[in-house]
Design a protein around this motif. Structure first.
Motif, PDB file in Angstrom:
ATOM      1  N   PRO A 283      96.313  68.689  51.810  1.00 48.46           N
ATOM      2  CA  PRO A 283      96.290  68.656  50.244  1.00 48.46           C
ATOM      3  C   PRO A 283      97.503  69.836  49.862  1.00 48.46           C
ATOM      4  O   PRO A 283      98.142  70.496  50.120  1.00 48.46           O
ATOM      5  N   ARG A 284      97.841  69.314  48.883  1.00 45.94           N
ATOM      6  CA  ARG A 284      98.960  70.244  47.636  1.00 45.94           C
ATOM      7  C   ARG A 284      98.686  70.286  46.920  1.00 45.94           C
ATOM      8  O   ARG A 284      97.778  70.227  45.672  1.00 45.94           O
ATOM      9  N   GLU A 285      99.215  71.302  46.382  1.00 43.71           N
ATOM     10  CA  GLU A 285      98.615  71.375  44.729  1.00 43.71           C
ATOM     11  C   GLU A 285     100.160  71.738  43.973  1.00 43.71           C
ATOM     12  O   GLU A 285     101.420  72.717  44.716  1.00 43.71           O
ATOM     13  N   VAL A 286     100.413  71.065  43.138  1.00 45.71           N
ATOM     14  CA  VAL A 286     101.614  71.071  42.510  1.00 45.71           C
ATOM     15  C   VAL A 286     101.696  70.862  41.030  1.00 45.71           C
ATOM     16  O   VAL A 286     101.104  70.080  40.173  1.00 45.71           O
ATOM     17  N   ILE A 287     102.713  71.740  41.053  1.00 48.47           N
ATOM     18  CA  ILE A 287     103.583  72.288  39.370  1.00 48.47           C
ATOM     19  C   ILE A 287     104.158  71.020  38.517  1.00 48.47           C
ATOM     20  O   ILE A 287     105.010  71.679  39.608  1.00 48.47           O
ATOM     21  N   PHE A 288     103.658  70.732  37.730  1.00 52.62           N
ATOM     22  CA  PHE A 288     105.412  69.457  37.360  1.00 52.62           C
ATOM     23  C   PHE A 288     105.742  70.796  36.417  1.00 52.62           C
ATOM     24  O   PHE A 288     104.713  69.958  35.648  1.00 52.62           O
ATOM     25  N   VAL A 289     106.886  70.921  36.288  1.00 53.66           N
ATOM     26  CA  VAL A 289     107.633  71.464  34.935  1.00 53.66           C
ATOM     27  C   VAL A 289     108.468  70.452  34.470  1.00 53.66           C
ATOM     28  O   VAL A 289     110.179  70.736  35.014  1.00 53.66           O
ATOM     29  N   GLN A 290     108.540  70.185  33.417  1.00 53.29           N
ATOM     30  CA  GLN A 290     109.596  69.411  33.013  1.00 53.29           C
ATOM     31  C   GLN A 290     110.275  69.928  31.115  1.00 53.29           C
ATOM     32  O   GLN A 290     109.678  69.820  30.342  1.00 53.29           O
ATOM     33  N   ASP A 291     111.064  69.905  31.525  1.00 52.15           N
ATOM     34  CA  ASP A 291     111.996  70.593  30.182  1.00 52.15           C
ATOM     35  C   ASP A 291     112.143  69.678  28.937  1.00 52.15           C
ATOM     36  O   ASP A 291     112.482  68.177  29.824  1.00 52.15           O
ATOM     37  N   VAL A 292     111.876  69.408  28.185  1.00 55.49           N
ATOM     38  CA  VAL A 292     111.921  68.109  26.722  1.00 55.49           C
ATOM     39  C   VAL A 292     112.758  69.002  26.200  1.00 55.49           C
ATOM     40  O   VAL A 292     112.144  68.838  24.520  1.00 55.49           O
ATOM     41  N   SER A 293     113.341  70.177  26.192  1.00 56.19           N
ATOM     42  CA  SER A 293     114.159  70.221  24.386  1.00 56.19           C
ATOM     43  C   SER A 293     115.322  69.545  24.593  1.00 56.19           C
ATOM     44  O   SER A 293     115.736  68.467  25.219  1.00 56.19           O
ATOM     45  N   GLY A 294     115.890  69.858  23.983  1.00 55.60           N
ATOM     46  CA  GLY A 294     117.128  68.594  22.378  1.00 55.60           C
ATOM     47  C   GLY A 294     118.496  68.425  23.677  1.00 55.60           C
ATOM     48  O   GLY A 294     119.099  67.225  23.220  1.00 55.60           O
ATOM     49  N   SER A 295     118.817  69.257  24.288  1.00 59.80           N
ATOM     50  CA  SER A 295     119.960  68.628  25.287  1.00 59.80           C
ATOM     51  C   SER A 295     119.052  67.899  26.332  1.00 59.80           C
ATOM     52  O   SER A 295     120.496  66.860  26.813  1.00 59.80           O
ATOM     53  N   MET A 296     118.253  67.329  26.045  1.00 63.06           N
ATOM     54  CA  MET A 296     117.685  66.407  27.023  1.00 63.06           C
ATOM     55  C   MET A 296     117.315  65.206  26.101  1.00 63.06           C
ATOM     56  O   MET A 296     116.817  63.640  27.157  1.00 63.06           O
ATOM     57  N   ASP A 297     118.095  64.716  24.990  1.00 59.87           N
ATOM     58  CA  ASP A 297     117.733  64.054  24.345  1.00 59.87           C
ATOM     59  C   ASP A 297     118.693  62.587  24.674  1.00 59.87           C
ATOM     60  O   ASP A 297     119.595  63.116  25.469  1.00 59.87           O
ATOM     61  N   GLY A 298     117.833  61.432  24.580  1.00 60.92           N
ATOM     62  CA  GLY A 298     119.150  60.234  24.683  1.00 60.92           C
ATOM     63  C   GLY A 298     118.725  59.704  26.212  1.00 60.92           C
ATOM     64  O   GLY A 298     117.203  59.559  26.980  1.00 60.92           O
TER      65      GLY A 298
ATOM     66  N   LEU B   9     135.798  70.666  24.399  1.00 60.67           N
ATOM     67  CA  LEU B   9     134.750  69.862  25.978  1.00 60.67           C
ATOM     68  C   LEU B   9     134.274  69.060  25.341  1.00 60.67           C
ATOM     69  O   LEU B   9     134.015  68.641  24.345  1.00 60.67           O
ATOM     70  N   ASN B  10     134.900  68.207  26.122  1.00 59.59           N
ATOM     71  CA  ASN B  10     134.164  66.276  26.423  1.00 59.59           C
ATOM     72  C   ASN B  10     132.166  67.190  26.307  1.00 59.59           C
ATOM     73  O   ASN B  10     132.206  67.969  27.185  1.00 59.59           O
ATOM     74  N   LEU B  11     131.885  65.487  25.255  1.00 60.45           N
ATOM     75  CA  LEU B  11     129.978  65.776  25.292  1.00 60.45           C
ATOM     76  C   LEU B  11     129.841  64.989  26.622  1.00 60.45           C
ATOM     77  O   LEU B  11     130.203  63.802  26.784  1.00 60.45           O
ATOM     78  N   PRO B  12     129.176  65.421  27.673  1.00 61.97           N
ATOM     79  CA  PRO B  12     128.362  64.827  28.700  1.00 61.97           C
ATOM     80  C   PRO B  12     127.980  63.140  28.645  1.00 61.97           C
ATOM     81  O   PRO B  12     127.756  63.511  27.843  1.00 61.97           O
ATOM     82  N   ALA B  13     128.890  62.658  28.860  1.00 66.49           N
ATOM     83  CA  ALA B  13     128.319  61.145  29.003  1.00 66.49           C
ATOM     84  C   ALA B  13     126.439  61.167  29.134  1.00 66.49           C
ATOM     85  O   ALA B  13     125.551  61.694  29.767  1.00 66.49           O
ATOM     86  N   GLY B  14     125.906  60.517  28.281  1.00 68.52           N
ATOM     87  CA  GLY B  14     124.404  59.989  27.922  1.00 68.52           C
ATOM     88  C   GLY B  14     123.563  61.038  26.469  1.00 68.52           C
ATOM     89  O   GLY B  14     122.685  61.103  26.965  1.00 68.52           O
TER      90      GLY B  14
END
Length: 739
Positions: free
Chosen positions: A335-350, A652-657
């Motif tokens: 068995p495992r104990e898994v903690i998922f930590v998800q970034d949902v900040s503005g830089s993740m938009d798109g 600088l260029n904005l990263p694609a996406g």
């Protein structure tokens, strides 16, 4: 008396608004007028130009342009690369250009040349402050100069002073790097753009009651050095390539090659021999995403062990790479104990948030009923799915998948509170295997705070990072996984999320070797990294150390394997000679010393002793580090003494996406919270939690803990209005103005 009081308020209000403005522009109007020479208005621009705002309204500076070319030689696991940056001054004034650029993780910058016409000027490694003073002195004297400084282990700036009108100055930077296979394939990731980073506000702390009674603890002390203007892709000609890049690679794998491909760029591949390939970009490309080259061996020809040596100053330096075969008997997944930590900040938009939704859903679906899990979402706040990890029952899974599907991106990136929450371990040492999966683009400036939290709070957990998007912060990703004794995977193709994530999940479910340790022969020392990471199916371990010159002996690698033991013995006399191994050891050693700052050993050593070792290693091996820089100075002045010098950062260029509106529309409405309240209200979040009432869920968000200068500004405006109203009222009652 009342009039005096009102005037005091009026004076204080002016101070609140005028003093900050003075700090924002300490040079004042005189300096602005002096710097007007060479500035242009919009009417002066007849051709396509990138313009940077100056301190004078309506006047602009033509931005210096930079084109970059990479010449890379890959020999087995060692990379030797040269980056040539051409600074072009399209303006009519003398300028100083500053270009922020990334380099791969696990590299060693060791050379700098500046070319002016047909002349080459060799750079020198100096202590950082000395190098900066040398550069500033040359700049003031009108001499051309270049300065390469490290701000993060993968983030550099190149300052070039006294670029004349129409001039072209070429700066060449060289570095070494190591590579390692993963799941039977080799990959070189070359970052081409520095993504905009979220920099948490400094925290004001009271330390005493004297005139210096306030101290600012800034988590990003070099924020002004790592922030650059951005090119808005919506306002540019789509046919124009800004910050163009060319890449040429000579690959000598050391084994027969099968597939050679570029993940995101069109390349031309020549095959002069079965072990070699020559790769070139089909043409210049914009610096807006990572370049990734991948190659595989023909008929399972990837070697499982490699050992290299270089002699330097009376020591033998070794670089070892070991890939244990996958064991058929590793079947106990438990068995495992898994903690998922998800970034949902503005830089993740798109595109990034779409990748994150799919990736998180795939991760959740691979859980088994005996596993436990939790989900933490964060932007400038964080939410937990449950107070404690919950069983992976069908009902809990359904609710967790619904939460993942509703994720929206917006807000800042306060990563630290969410990370600390994930590190809280309420289980026992003999409990199930505890794993933290951190899904983010890593676009933050306070990496040091995160790495310290991992080092001091990891305990029995293992941390795995998933880099999302076209230009993730690879330094933070790999360093966090290294300190967390886990590994990293990158999700950079929306069409291949399932395949890229599947390999990581397979590793998470089946560790091959745990508690890995190296037993060095007598006289050998300074192994890096230390401790060595756990090994998962297909993962190699790469480490470096040194021993007295001429002394060989045996190196033993010991580990736990499926409840038993594992030993690997290596004869050091069989090492192959390879130039650059000593520098690669030095880079790894500096990285290990930096990590000690977060440990009990580092605290006992003291910061001065630790930094003395870092400085000595960097100077002795001729490397750029946090404490050393490369500087090159022309001997003869070129800028006339009466010609003013302007300074401009290269956009600088904005990263694609990435969504340009999030970073470039300053007047846009404030970003939505991590999960839109209309789509997923707090009450519904509370219902998703299996063990926490709604009141506790609302209390989960941490305090913001940062200054808000806007409140002070508007408070000052309000005080001015009140003071004026009071003064007018007093004047009406006392026309003579008597006090």
């Amino acid at each position: 008396m009342g009039s005096v009081f009102i005037r005091l308020i009026f004076g204080a209000a002016i101070a609140l608004t005028v003093v900050p403005a003075a700090f924002a522009n300490p040079a004042g109007g005189t300096a602005n007028a002096a710097g007007a020479a060479g500035l242009v208005t919009l009417d002066d621009v007849g051709t396509g130009s990138l313009l940077l705002k100056s301190d004078i309204p309506g006047r602009y500076v033509r931005a210096p342009l930079v084109s970059s070319s990479f010449d890379i030689d890959i020999s087995g696991p060692v990379v030797r690369a040269t980056l040539s940056q051409r600074f072009i001054n399209p303006s009519e004034q003398w300028v100083e250009g500053r270009y922020a650029f990334p380099l791969p993780d696990e590299f060693a910058v060791d050379g700098l040349k500046m070319r002016i016409g047909d002349r080459f000027i060799e750079g020198e490694i100096k202590e950082k402050q000395e190098a900066r003073e040398t550069y500033e002195r040359a700049k003031a004297e009108g001499r051309k100069a270049a300065l390469v400084e490290q701000h993060r282990p993968n983030l550099f700036t190149n300052d070039v002073a006294n670029i004349g009108p129409g001039d072209v100055v070429v700066v060449q930077i060289t570095w070494l790097q190591t590579l390692a296979p993963e799941a039977g394939a080799w990959e070189m990731r070359l970052p081409l753009v520095v993504a905009p980073r979220y920099n948490p506000n400094p925290i004001v702390q009271t330390v005493d009651f004297g005139p210096n009674g306030w101290a600012i603890s800034d988590p990003v002390p070099d924020r002004d050095r790592i922030e650059s203007p951005l090119i808005d892709p919506r306002t540019q000609d789509p046919e124009t390539i800004h910050n163009p890049v060319t890449i040429s690679i000579d690959l000598d794998a050391g084994f027969p090659l099968d597939l050679v491909e570029s993940r995101h760029h069109t390349v031309e591949v020549g095959r002069p021999a079965d072990t070699r390939a020559e790769i070139e970009l089909s043409g210049p490309v914009a610096a807006d995403r990572d370049f990734i080259l991948r190659w595989t061996a023909a008929v399972d020809g990837v070697p499982h062990a490699a050992l290299f040596r270089e002699s330097f100053q009376g020591r033998d330096y070794y670089l070892a790479m070991l890939t244990p075969s996958e064991a058929d008997d590793v079947t106990d997944r438990g068995p495992r104990e898994v903690i998922f930590v998800q970034d949902v900040s503005g830089s993740m938009d798109g595109e990034s948030i779409r990748q994150a939704r799919e990736g998180l859903a795939l991760a959740l679906k691979r859980l088994r009923p005996e596993d436990r899990f939790n989900l933490i979402l964060f932007n400038d706040q964080y939410w937990t799915f449950a107070n404690d990890p919950v069983p992976a029952t069908p009902e809990n899974m359904r609710r967790a998948l619904a939460t993942a599907a509703r994720m929206e991106a917006g807000g800042g990136t306060e990563m630290l509170p969410a990370l600390k929450e994930a590190l809280i371990d309420r289980g026992s040492d003999n409990g199930p295997l505890r794993q933290i999966v951190f899904l983010t683009d890593g676009a933050v400036g306070n990496e040091a705070q995160m790495l310290e939290a991992i080092s001091t709070g990891l305990g029995r957990s293992r941390l795995f990072t998933v880099g999302i998007g076209s230009a993730p912060n690879s330094y933070f990703m790999t360093r966090a996984a290294e300190l967390g004794r886990g590994s990293t995977v990158y999700v950079d193709d929306l069409t291949k999320v399932a395949g890229q994530m599947a390999g990581l999940f397979a590793k998470l479910e089946t560790p091959v070797l745990t508690d890995v340790a190296a037993v060095l022969p007598d006289g050998a020392a300074d192994i890096s990294p230390n401790p060595l990471p756990d090994l998962y199916a297909g993962d190699p371990v790469v480490f470096a150390f040194h021993a007295p010159e001429g002394d060989a002996g045996q190196l033993r690698l010991v580990a736990n394997r499926a409840g038993g033991s594992f030993t690997w013995q290596i004869d050091l006399a069989r090492a192959a000679e390879r130039e650059g191994v000593a520098k690669l050891w030095a880079r790894k050693h500096i990285r290990a010393l930096e990590a000690l700052a977060y440990s009990q050993i580092g605290w006992e050593m003291g910061q001065e002793a630790l930094e003395a070792q870092i400085l000595a290693t960097a100077l002795n091996h001729g490397l750029v580090s946090r404490l050393t820089s490369l500087v090159a100075v022309d001997a003869t002045p070129s800028r006339p003494a009466d010609a003013p010098l302007g300074t401009a950062k290269v956009p600088l260029n904005l990263p694609a996406g990435w969504n340009p509106g999030v970073f470039l529309d300053k007047a846009a409405p404030a970003p939505q919270p991590a999960m839109k309240r209309a789509a997923l209200p707090q009450a519904q979040i509370a219902r998703l939690q299996t063990s926490a009432p709604a009141a506790e869920a609302e209390a989960a968000a941490p305090p913001r803990g940062s200054l808000n200068w806007r409140r002070q500004f508007w408070a000052g405006i309000a005080l001015i209005v009140l003071a004026l109203a009071g003064w007018l009222l007093t004047r009406r009652r006392d026309p003579a103005g008597a006090e």
